[in-house]
Design a protein around this motif. Structure first.
Motif, PDB file in Angstrom:
ATOM      1  N   CYS A  20     -10.008   7.351 -17.547  1.00 33.79           N
ATOM      2  CA  CYS A  20      -9.458   6.006 -17.406  1.00 33.79           C
ATOM      3  C   CYS A  20      -8.135   5.885 -18.164  1.00 33.79           C
ATOM      4  O   CYS A  20      -7.144   5.365 -17.628  1.00 33.79           O
ATOM      5  N   ILE A  21      -8.106   6.369 -19.404  1.00 33.49           N
ATOM      6  CA  ILE A  21      -6.897   6.280 -20.221  1.00 33.49           C
ATOM      7  C   ILE A  21      -5.789   7.145 -19.637  1.00 33.49           C
ATOM      8  O   ILE A  21      -4.606   6.766 -19.664  1.00 33.49           O
ATOM      9  N   GLU A  22      -6.149   8.300 -19.069  1.00 38.51           N
ATOM     10  CA  GLU A  22      -5.149   9.157 -18.419  1.00 38.51           C
ATOM     11  C   GLU A  22      -4.507   8.438 -17.240  1.00 38.51           C
ATOM     12  O   GLU A  22      -3.291   8.510 -17.032  1.00 38.51           O
ATOM     13  N   ASP A  23      -5.338   7.732 -16.457  1.00 37.72           N
ATOM     14  CA  ASP A  23      -4.820   6.927 -15.341  1.00 37.72           C
ATOM     15  C   ASP A  23      -3.816   5.887 -15.845  1.00 37.72           C
ATOM     16  O   ASP A  23      -2.741   5.701 -15.268  1.00 37.72           O
ATOM     17  N   LEU A  24      -4.185   5.188 -16.913  1.00 44.81           N
ATOM     18  CA  LEU A  24      -3.308   4.162 -17.466  1.00 44.81           C
ATOM     19  C   LEU A  24      -1.994   4.753 -17.958  1.00 44.81           C
ATOM     20  O   LEU A  24      -0.926   4.178 -17.741  1.00 44.81           O
ATOM     21  N   ASN A  25      -2.061   5.902 -18.629  1.00 47.77           N
ATOM     22  CA  ASN A  25      -0.835   6.542 -19.123  1.00 47.77           C
ATOM     23  C   ASN A  25       0.100   6.915 -17.979  1.00 47.77           C
ATOM     24  O   ASN A  25       1.322   6.789 -18.102  1.00 47.77           O
ATOM     25  N   LYS A  26      -0.470   7.371 -16.862  1.00 43.69           N
ATOM     26  CA  LYS A  26       0.362   7.707 -15.697  1.00 43.69           C
ATOM     27  C   LYS A  26       1.054   6.457 -15.155  1.00 43.69           C
ATOM     28  O   LYS A  26       2.217   6.517 -14.738  1.00 43.69           O
TER      29      LYS A  26
ATOM     30  N   ASN B 160       0.864  -1.172   0.000  1.00 45.79           N
ATOM     31  CA  ASN B 160       0.000   0.000   0.000  1.00 45.79           C
ATOM     32  C   ASN B 160       0.906   1.230   0.000  1.00 45.79           C
ATOM     33  O   ASN B 160       1.753   1.362   0.887  1.00 45.79           O
ATOM     34  N   PRO B 161       0.774   2.128  -0.993  1.00 46.60           N
ATOM     35  CA  PRO B 161       1.659   3.299  -1.047  1.00 46.60           C
ATOM     36  C   PRO B 161       1.627   4.146   0.221  1.00 46.60           C
ATOM     37  O   PRO B 161       2.587   4.851   0.521  1.00 46.60           O
ATOM     38  N   GLY B 162       0.528   4.053   0.983  1.00 47.92           N
ATOM     39  CA  GLY B 162       0.432   4.817   2.224  1.00 47.92           C
ATOM     40  C   GLY B 162       1.280   4.262   3.345  1.00 47.92           C
ATOM     41  O   GLY B 162       1.375   4.872   4.417  1.00 47.92           O
TER      42      GLY B 162
ATOM     43  N   GLU C 194      -5.936   9.553  -9.475  1.00 46.54           N
ATOM     44  CA  GLU C 194      -6.796  10.721  -9.301  1.00 46.54           C
ATOM     45  C   GLU C 194      -7.220  10.801  -7.837  1.00 46.54           C
ATOM     46  O   GLU C 194      -7.851   9.882  -7.309  1.00 46.54           O
ATOM     47  N   ASP C 195      -6.841  11.889  -7.162  1.00 49.12           N
ATOM     48  CA  ASP C 195      -7.080  11.984  -5.719  1.00 49.12           C
ATOM     49  C   ASP C 195      -8.556  11.853  -5.345  1.00 49.12           C
ATOM     50  O   ASP C 195      -8.884  11.256  -4.313  1.00 49.12           O
TER      51      ASP C 195
ATOM     52  N   SER D 250      -2.323   9.309  -1.313  1.00 48.92           N
ATOM     53  CA  SER D 250      -2.625  10.255  -2.380  1.00 48.92           C
ATOM     54  C   SER D 250      -1.968   9.795  -3.675  1.00 48.92           C
ATOM     55  O   SER D 250      -1.157   8.863  -3.686  1.00 48.92           O
ATOM     56  N   SER D 251      -2.292  10.479  -4.764  1.00 50.29           N
ATOM     57  CA  SER D 251      -1.669  10.171  -6.051  1.00 50.29           C
ATOM     58  C   SER D 251      -0.163  10.394  -5.984  1.00 50.29           C
ATOM     59  O   SER D 251       0.624   9.568  -6.465  1.00 50.29           O
ATOM     60  N   ASN D 252       0.257  11.504  -5.374  1.00 53.48           N
ATOM     61  CA  ASN D 252       1.698  11.792  -5.258  1.00 53.48           C
ATOM     62  C   ASN D 252       2.416  10.725  -4.448  1.00 53.48           C
ATOM     63  O   ASN D 252       3.536  10.325  -4.783  1.00 53.48           O
ATOM     64  N   GLU D 253       1.773  10.252  -3.382  1.00 57.83           N
ATOM     65  CA  GLU D 253       2.389   9.202  -2.568  1.00 57.83           C
ATOM     66  C   GLU D 253       2.539   7.911  -3.373  1.00 57.83           C
ATOM     67  O   GLU D 253       3.540   7.204  -3.215  1.00 57.83           O
ATOM     68  N   ALA D 254       1.572   7.621  -4.232  1.00 55.43           N
ATOM     69  CA  ALA D 254       1.655   6.423  -5.071  1.00 55.43           C
ATOM     70  C   ALA D 254       2.830   6.532  -6.032  1.00 55.43           C
ATOM     71  O   ALA D 254       3.621   5.592  -6.191  1.00 55.43           O
ATOM     72  N   VAL D 255       2.952   7.680  -6.698  1.00 55.96           N
ATOM     73  CA  VAL D 255       4.061   7.902  -7.632  1.00 55.96           C
ATOM     74  C   VAL D 255       5.394   7.794  -6.912  1.00 55.96           C
ATOM     75  O   VAL D 255       6.326   7.103  -7.366  1.00 55.96           O
ATOM     76  N   ASN D 256       5.493   8.465  -5.768  1.00 50.48           N
ATOM     77  CA  ASN D 256       6.760   8.462  -5.017  1.00 50.48           C
ATOM     78  C   ASN D 256       7.110   7.067  -4.513  1.00 50.48           C
ATOM     79  O   ASN D 256       8.295   6.688  -4.482  1.00 50.48           O
ATOM     80  N   ALA D 257       6.101   6.300  -4.116  1.00 50.61           N
ATOM     81  CA  ALA D 257       6.358   4.942  -3.622  1.00 50.61           C
ATOM     82  C   ALA D 257       6.981   4.081  -4.716  1.00 50.61           C
ATOM     83  O   ALA D 257       7.943   3.338  -4.463  1.00 50.61           O
ATOM     84  N   ILE D 258       6.470   4.192  -5.926  1.00 50.55           N
ATOM     85  CA  ILE D 258       7.005   3.385  -7.034  1.00 50.55           C
ATOM     86  C   ILE D 258       8.417   3.830  -7.394  1.00 50.55           C
ATOM     87  O   ILE D 258       9.316   3.002  -7.615  1.00 50.55           O
TER      88      ILE D 258
END
Length: 374
Positions: free
Chosen positions: A173-179, A98-100, A126-127, A138-146
């Protein structure tokens, strides 16, 4: 015909910070019992009879949120496994994250002790959707975790991503996938939000997109993933590097399940029988059984082998060889020939020599295809 299949290990860690409203897994909020890790080792001791001289090909530590585990507990667990089991040279050891709960130092230690794959429960970038899903990150926490996981040395990372969310459009949905793709994971699990019984969402259903919009999300998402090198190999799994643990499930391999509510599937070559095992679901009941040294594993012989095999292996987009059916079930492929022909007539299966593969229509109507073998 029956042959001993590869063996994996599933470990269930039932605690999480917060129960998500869509989650029907065996997960519990609350204080983590300190003796749970030692109980897992005792549980494994009772199941060593099922190993039958096989090496462990993959290990999956799921939950709950196993990333809540301390580095000390993880080390104790891994060392206990290594003392009792023979790992294959290319063993895949996955931990759900869990990124949190991500801590860079702790994950560096996880990597150094042999955990070599992470499955990160992002669900959305998406928050507002994360809030809707009850996620603690949060979205930022998910990105930073990876990013931090990659810095810690993890080169094999899965991202879990949902679609069909509240108010979600195809474009969102597609924007989420691209991220997700931009973060360069090796594997993406892209799956639809479903309202499962005994969840908060089942009791208070949210307003989800129409079936037509959800179908379009799935179609366009699959095309994007394949275009970007994430080849679909199973219903919701996309990767150029498929998970060994996933593949063992879908090819009807064996696995030992330890922990509260853990399932297992075992082939006994002495009796030529295949059984399912199940541990007590409640963590308190599970721990009490371990302390009292009771026989905690419920065992049931599988009496519908052809259906159980098809329930798993028809999820594989490439299908399977008839020889796999025979070696994993001990049954002749002729025992299901009439069902195969029926599915072929309905354009749900393609048969080429000994290879059996769902058609595009069969994959779209997978439940109906599987039910033919029931």
């Amino acid at each position: 015909m029956l042959k001993i299949p590869p063996l994996s290990l599933y470990i269930h860690y039932p605690w999480c910070l917060k129960k998500c409203p869509y989650c029907d897994f065996n997960s519990h909020e609350g204080e983590i019992q300190s003796d749970y890790i030692s109980a897992l080792i005792k549980d494994l001791d009772g199941d060593l009879q099922y190993v039958q001289n096989r090496a462990i090909e993959s290990i999956f530590i799921g939950g709950g949120t196993p990333s809540l585990m301390s580095a000390e507990d993880a080390s104790y667990l891994l060392n206990g496994l290594k003392e009792r089991l023979n790992f294959s040279d290319n063993v895949e050891i996955t931990m759900e994250v869990n990124p949190g709960t991500f801590e860079a130092e702790k994950f560096t230690e996880f990597r150094s002790m042999g955990i070599n794959r992470l499955s990160v429960g992002v669900q959305s970038f998406e928050d507002s959707q994360l809030k809707f899903l009850g996620r603690v990150h949060s979205s930022n926490e998910a990105v930073n975790a990876i990013i931090e996981a990659q810095r810690a040395g993890f080169t094999n990372i899965n991202i879990d991503l949902m679609y069909g969310l509240n108010g979600q459009s195809v474009e969102m949905c597609i924007e989420d996938l691209n991220k997700a793709i931009e973060l360069s994971p090796t594997h993406i699990s892209f799956y639809q939000l479903t309202l499962e019984p005994n969840t908060l969402f089942s009791k208070f259903p949210p307003q989800l997109p129409s079936d037509e919009i959800i179908w379009e999300m799935g179609e366009k998402g699959a095309k994007l993933l394949n275009k970007k090198g994430f080849r679909q190999y199973e219903v919701s799994a996309y990767s150029s590097n498929p998970s060994l643990h996933n593949l063992n499930y879908w090819t009807f391999g064996d696995y030992i399940g330890i922990g509260a509510g853990a399932h297992g599937k075992i082939t006994d070559m002495s009796s030529h029988q295949i059984s399912r095992t199940l541990k007590p679901k409640s963590p308190n009941e599970y721990l009490l059984s371990i302390k009292q040294k009771k026989m905690i594993s419920r065992k049931k012989i599988v009496d519908s082998l052809s259906f159980e095999f098809m329930l798993n292996s028809l999820r594989l987009i490439d299908g399977f060889d008839s020889g796999l059916f025979e070696s994993r079930t001990g049954l002749s492929i002729e025992s299901v020939r009439s069902q195969i022909k029926e599915a072929e007539k309905l354009n749900l299966l393609n048969i080429s020599d000994n290879w059996i593969k769902p058609t595009k229509k069969g994959y779209s109507f997978l439940n109906e295809l599987q039910e033919i073998f029931l």
